[in-house]
Motif scaffolding. Structure first.
Motif, PDB file in Angstrom:
ATOM      1  N   GLU A 180     -56.972  19.918 -34.801  1.00 60.98           N
ATOM      2  CA  GLU A 180     -56.469  20.887 -33.828  1.00 60.98           C
ATOM      3  C   GLU A 180     -55.488  21.858 -34.486  1.00 60.98           C
ATOM      4  N   GLN A 181     -54.674  21.341 -35.393  1.00 59.32           N
ATOM      5  CA  GLN A 181     -53.751  22.221 -36.117  1.00 59.32           C
ATOM      6  C   GLN A 181     -54.517  23.221 -36.989  1.00 59.32           C
ATOM      7  N   LYS A 182     -55.581  22.759 -37.638  1.00 58.28           N
ATOM      8  CA  LYS A 182     -56.392  23.661 -38.457  1.00 58.28           C
ATOM      9  C   LYS A 182     -57.042  24.745 -37.605  1.00 58.28           C
ATOM     10  N   ALA A 183     -57.492  24.370 -36.434  1.00 56.26           N
ATOM     11  CA  ALA A 183     -58.119  25.348 -35.546  1.00 56.26           C
ATOM     12  C   ALA A 183     -57.118  26.421 -35.139  1.00 56.26           C
ATOM     13  N   TYR A 184     -55.881  26.019 -34.873  1.00 55.40           N
ATOM     14  CA  TYR A 184     -54.873  27.004 -34.481  1.00 55.40           C
ATOM     15  C   TYR A 184     -54.510  27.907 -35.655  1.00 55.40           C
ATOM     16  N   VAL A 185     -54.393  27.331 -36.874  1.00 52.50           N
ATOM     17  CA  VAL A 185     -54.092  28.147 -38.061  1.00 52.50           C
ATOM     18  C   VAL A 185     -55.210  29.156 -38.306  1.00 52.50           C
ATOM     19  N   MET A 186     -56.461  28.745 -38.078  1.00 48.18           N
ATOM     20  CA  MET A 186     -57.580  29.665 -38.230  1.00 48.18           C
ATOM     21  C   MET A 186     -57.457  30.826 -37.240  1.00 48.18           C
ATOM     22  N   ARG A 187     -56.990  30.515 -36.059  1.00 51.50           N
ATOM     23  CA  ARG A 187     -56.787  31.563 -35.062  1.00 51.50           C
ATOM     24  C   ARG A 187     -55.710  32.554 -35.532  1.00 51.50           C
ATOM     25  N   LEU A 188     -54.619  32.033 -36.087  1.00 54.97           N
ATOM     26  CA  LEU A 188     -53.573  32.910 -36.621  1.00 54.97           C
ATOM     27  C   LEU A 188     -54.096  33.757 -37.776  1.00 54.97           C
ATOM     28  N   LEU A 189     -54.936  33.138 -38.598  1.00 53.67           N
ATOM     29  CA  LEU A 189     -55.495  33.853 -39.744  1.00 53.67           C
ATOM     30  C   LEU A 189     -56.342  35.043 -39.292  1.00 53.67           C
ATOM     31  N   ASP A 190     -57.120  34.846 -38.245  1.00 54.32           N
ATOM     32  CA  ASP A 190     -57.917  35.949 -37.694  1.00 54.32           C
ATOM     33  C   ASP A 190     -57.015  37.046 -37.135  1.00 54.32           C
ATOM     34  N   ALA A 191     -55.914  36.631 -36.482  1.00 54.86           N
ATOM     35  CA  ALA A 191     -55.009  37.616 -35.874  1.00 54.86           C
ATOM     36  C   ALA A 191     -54.257  38.435 -36.916  1.00 54.86           C
ATOM     37  N   LEU A 192     -54.166  37.914 -38.155  1.00 52.14           N
ATOM     38  CA  LEU A 192     -53.494  38.673 -39.217  1.00 52.14           C
ATOM     39  C   LEU A 192     -54.262  39.929 -39.607  1.00 52.14           C
ATOM     40  N   GLU A 193     -55.534  39.995 -39.249  1.00 56.62           N
ATOM     41  CA  GLU A 193     -56.372  41.107 -39.693  1.00 56.62           C
ATOM     42  C   GLU A 193     -56.418  42.256 -38.688  1.00 56.62           C
TER      43      GLU A 193
END
Length: 773
Positions: free
Chosen positions: A59-72
């Motif tokens: 679940e933590q990885k899924a949230y970090v992936m979401r943040l990573l997408d938002a960085l773009e």
């Protein structure tokens, strides 16, 4: 009042907590809550009432992936909010923790998670984009006063990257196997030319030069320098790794092992007593005059009880008691009193200086051995044999150190002894045709080479601006851009807090630059001696020697014991505990530490750099003499820390022969300390000045010859695009005949036939050489 012994352990860096706290200025304290708010605002919609520490790893990885997408996203403000949320994760989700240990635990967990999800690469792209933001640069150039607000995006990005690099770099016993693998992968990644064809450190060097050229005055230099230092430390290795690399290199070349581990020897040494102050010296002289008559009357009694006096006396007290024991003949000159009492050491514990005729049986605690094994260079053996052959035979044999025919037996014994302690150093290939191993140091050097002088000058400019002895000038660079708040303080308390913050900011910059330069010099020296020499020469030409001496031309005890820190505002303490009310008294009191770790660390690093620049370079040693470094260095001996004293004494030793007989006579106790603590070179006539090196010479010629050799090395090894028509012709007979020519395996069978056919049977028209073409 005598300064105390400093319980200081030198290392690659301070503790992890201290290194993390130094990343943030005290003026950045309100941003911790800002990071938390942006994270919780976004996380609330994702987790629905749960906390980060309650999520599973997936679940933590899924949230970090979401943040990573938002960085773009293209919106700059939205990107900044996401970056702050990532920074909050890297800081250890402190709002969900109760203790500092919990904060560091979750920070470590989150950082390995962020690295695993590829956050570092995304941050690198954003950092490159912010560096090239011409609008921000031009806006900062036009501003009369730059503050924290001008570097917000850069500070957030650099803070995350620093936390990632520093946390992954530091190993702990309970690291998981996947974390250990991630550390090695990240180390290789940072040291390889993966980022636009160059190592990550070069990108940071570019930021430093851009800042110093006034093109980007809003860059947060403290964070850039800290990240650059830790990147180089991580990729190239620290001092203990360097020692292991030396051992492996010697084994690979079948050289004998090093006589000792220098790190362990220095750690085992103890500090000597500091120099006496001027008032103490005046009092001593007055006591000597008053007590001279009584000493004559009680001389017999004193001689009988001298051993008891020595054993009962604190070995780190002033020399008053010993002065009472000395004969009048020893004190008549009045010069001996004006010296540094550096005459006691725990490892090497000599007795008080006895009168000349006192029998040796009365000595107490005579040292069993010196801390360092003696050394001799090959050049010293050659010089010794050249002198001996001229004296006994009348001619020399050049660099031949094996032929001893015609020399008397004592010379044979001397050569045997010299060869036993001969320093067999690593030999480097100077032909330019060797196989160059792609080590991290080699990759970094190749990347730095085109702009090496700019990098060195930029670092020294920053060091000068951060030095406490520097005067504020209108044309100097502003290194306080990332510490000054938007609104200047209006109360006394705020002014005191900002003053501490500014001083702390400068100290951290000095610490990062000194450690970075020392690491570069040591690693380049191990990689190839000419790489070390070119960096050294750039430092010397950029006035590094007088700059370091200027740094030490201050009250060094005050600098080392400075209390420019507010413990309750240090991270992670400030995010876990309730903030007490700050008062002017609490700020003035500071902490209870005996010394400031970073300042003592910086001083030792600068002394080590100065040693590396001047060792075996007589023209640079004369610079120490010309700039009157001896009294400055003697004052630095007040610091009772063995490692710092060792490097000060080394610098005094190399210039002793040039300081004159009167100086040596006036500083016999300092000379004694040099003898006790510094390695002996058997043929080094350092204490008398009779050596040939003490004669005048052309300083410029020495540096020019070195520069020529360096340029030839760089041209041979790195200039792969040179035009073949302009390659210099090799007209050296030994070099041409020494070239390897590939011959077929059966060549020696037909060699005689080849000679007959190609040489003997071919008519040679010798008279043709005499005719004009």
């Amino acid at each position: 009042m005598e300064s105390p012994n400093l319980e200081f352990e030198y290392g690659d860096s301070d503790t992890l907590t201290a290194e993390l706290s130094e990343l943030y200025s005290y003026t950045e304290e309100p941003e911790f809550a800002l990071n938390r708010d942006y994270f919780e605002e976004d996380f609330r919609s994702h987790a629905r009432g749960r906390r980060w520490t309650e999520l599973t790893v997936d679940e933590q990885k899924a949230y970090v992936m979401r943040l990573l997408d938002a960085l773009e996203v293209t919106d700059r403000d939205k990107r900044l909010k996401v970056a702050r949320a990532i920074l909050y994760l890297a800081q250890g989700v402190f709002d969900e923790c109760d203790t500092e240990v919990d904060v560091l635990h979750w920070s470590r967990h989150n950082i390995f998670l962020l690295y695993d999800m590829g956050i570092f690469t995304a941050l690198l792209e954003l950092l490159s984009m912010e560096m090239d933001n011409s609008q921000a640069c031009s806006s900062a150039v036009r501003k009369p006063a730059i503050s924290l607000a001008d570097s917000t995006e850069l500070r957030v990005l650099l803070s995350i990257m620093y936390l990632i690099v520093e946390t992954i770099r530091v190993q702990t016993e309970d690291d998981r196997p996947e974390w250990r693998a991630a550390r090695e992968a990240f180390k290789t990644e940072l040291g390889s030319p993966l980022y636009n064809g160059e190592p990550f450190a070069l990108l940071l060097f570019t930021m430093v030069t851009k800042f110093c050229s006034m093109n980007a005055p809003h860059f947060p230099m403290k964070k850039v320098l800290l990240l650059l230092w830790k990147t180089v430390l991580f990729t190239l290795g620290g001092f203990e790794e360097l020692q292991q690399m030396k051992v492996r290199a010697r084994e690979r070349l079948s050289l004998p092992p090093l006589p000792e581990d220098s790190i362990k020897v220095v750690r085992a040494m103890r500090a000597a007593s500091p120099p006496a102050s001027a008032m103490e010296l005046i009092e001593q002289q007055q006591q000597q005059k008053r007590g001279r008559r009584s000493r004559r009357e009680n001389k017999l009694y004193i001689n009988q009880d001298s051993l008891d006096t020595y054993n009962e006396r604190d070995p780190f007290k002033n020399d008053d008691a010993r002065d009472e024991e000395e004969d009048p003949e020893d004190t008549d000159s009045g010069i001996e009193g004006e010296v540094d009492p550096l005459d006691r050491d725990v490892i090497i514990q000599p007795p008080p200086p006895p009168p000349p005729l006192r029998p040796p049986t009365e000595r107490v605690n005579f040292p069993k051995g010196l801390p360092w094994a003696p050394k001799v260079r090959e050049k010293d053996i050659e010089h010794f044999l050249e002198t001996s052959r001229n004296k006994f035979i009348g001619f020399t044999l050049g660099s031949d150190t094996k032929t001893l025919v015609g020399l008397p037996r004592p010379i044979h014994e001397s050569v045997k002894t010299l060869k036993q302690v001969s320093q067999q150093t690593l030999h480097f290939d100077f032909s330019g045709e060797e196989e160059v191993e792609e080590t991290p140091a080699e990759i970094l050097y190749v990347g730095m080479l085109p702009n090496l002088s700019q990098y060195v000058i930029a670092l020294l400019k920053l060091l000068l601006a951060a030095a406490p002895t520097s005067k504020a000038k209108t044309d100097s660079i502003n290194i306080l851009a990332d510490v000054l708040p938007e609104e200047m303080p209006i109360t006394v308390l705020q002014s005191m807090k900002l003053g501490i913050d500014v001083n702390r900011h400068k100290e951290i910059i000095v610490k990062a630059i000194s450690a970075l330069l020392l690491l570069l010099l040591k690693h380049f020296k191990l990689n190839h001696i000419y790489q070390f020499e070119i960096v050294s020469q750039h430092l010397v030409f950029a006035n590094c020697i007088p700059l370091i001496l200027k740094f030490f031309n201050q009250n060094i005890m005050s600098y080392i014991s400075a209390k420019n820190s507010i413990c309750v505002l240090d991270f992670p303490h400030c995010v876990v505990h309730e903030m007490p009310e700050l008062t002017a008294e609490s700020l003035e009191a500071g902490d209870n530490n005996q010394f400031c770790w970073r300042n003592l660390f910086s001083c030792i690093n600068l002394l080590r750099i100065l040693n590396k620049l001047t060792k075996w370079k007589h023209s640079r040693t004369m610079m120490l003499v010309v700039f009157k470094s001896a009294p400055i260095l003697k004052r630095a001996l007040k610091v009772k820390q063995a490692m710092m004293q060792l490097y000060v004494l080394k610098l005094l030793k190399i210039q002793t022969k040039y300081l004159g007989r009167q100086w040596r006579k006036s500083n016999m106790k300092t000379m004694s300390a040099i003898y006790q603590k510094v390695r002996h070179r058997l043929n080094d006539d350092w204490a008398y000045g009779n050596d040939i090196d003490a004669r005048p010479w052309d300083f410029q010629a020495e540096e020019c010859a070195l520069r020529e050799s360096i340029e030839k090395f760089n041209s041979r090894r790195y200039d792969k695009n040179r035009n073949g028509d302009f390659v210099p012709v090799d007209n050296c007979l030994q070099s041409v005949l020494g070239q390897r020519v590939e011959l077929p395996d059966d060549f020696h069978y037909s060699y005689e036939m080849w000679l007959e056919r190609e040489v003997f049977s071919q008519p040679i028209q010798w008279e043709g050489l005499l005719q004009n073409p």
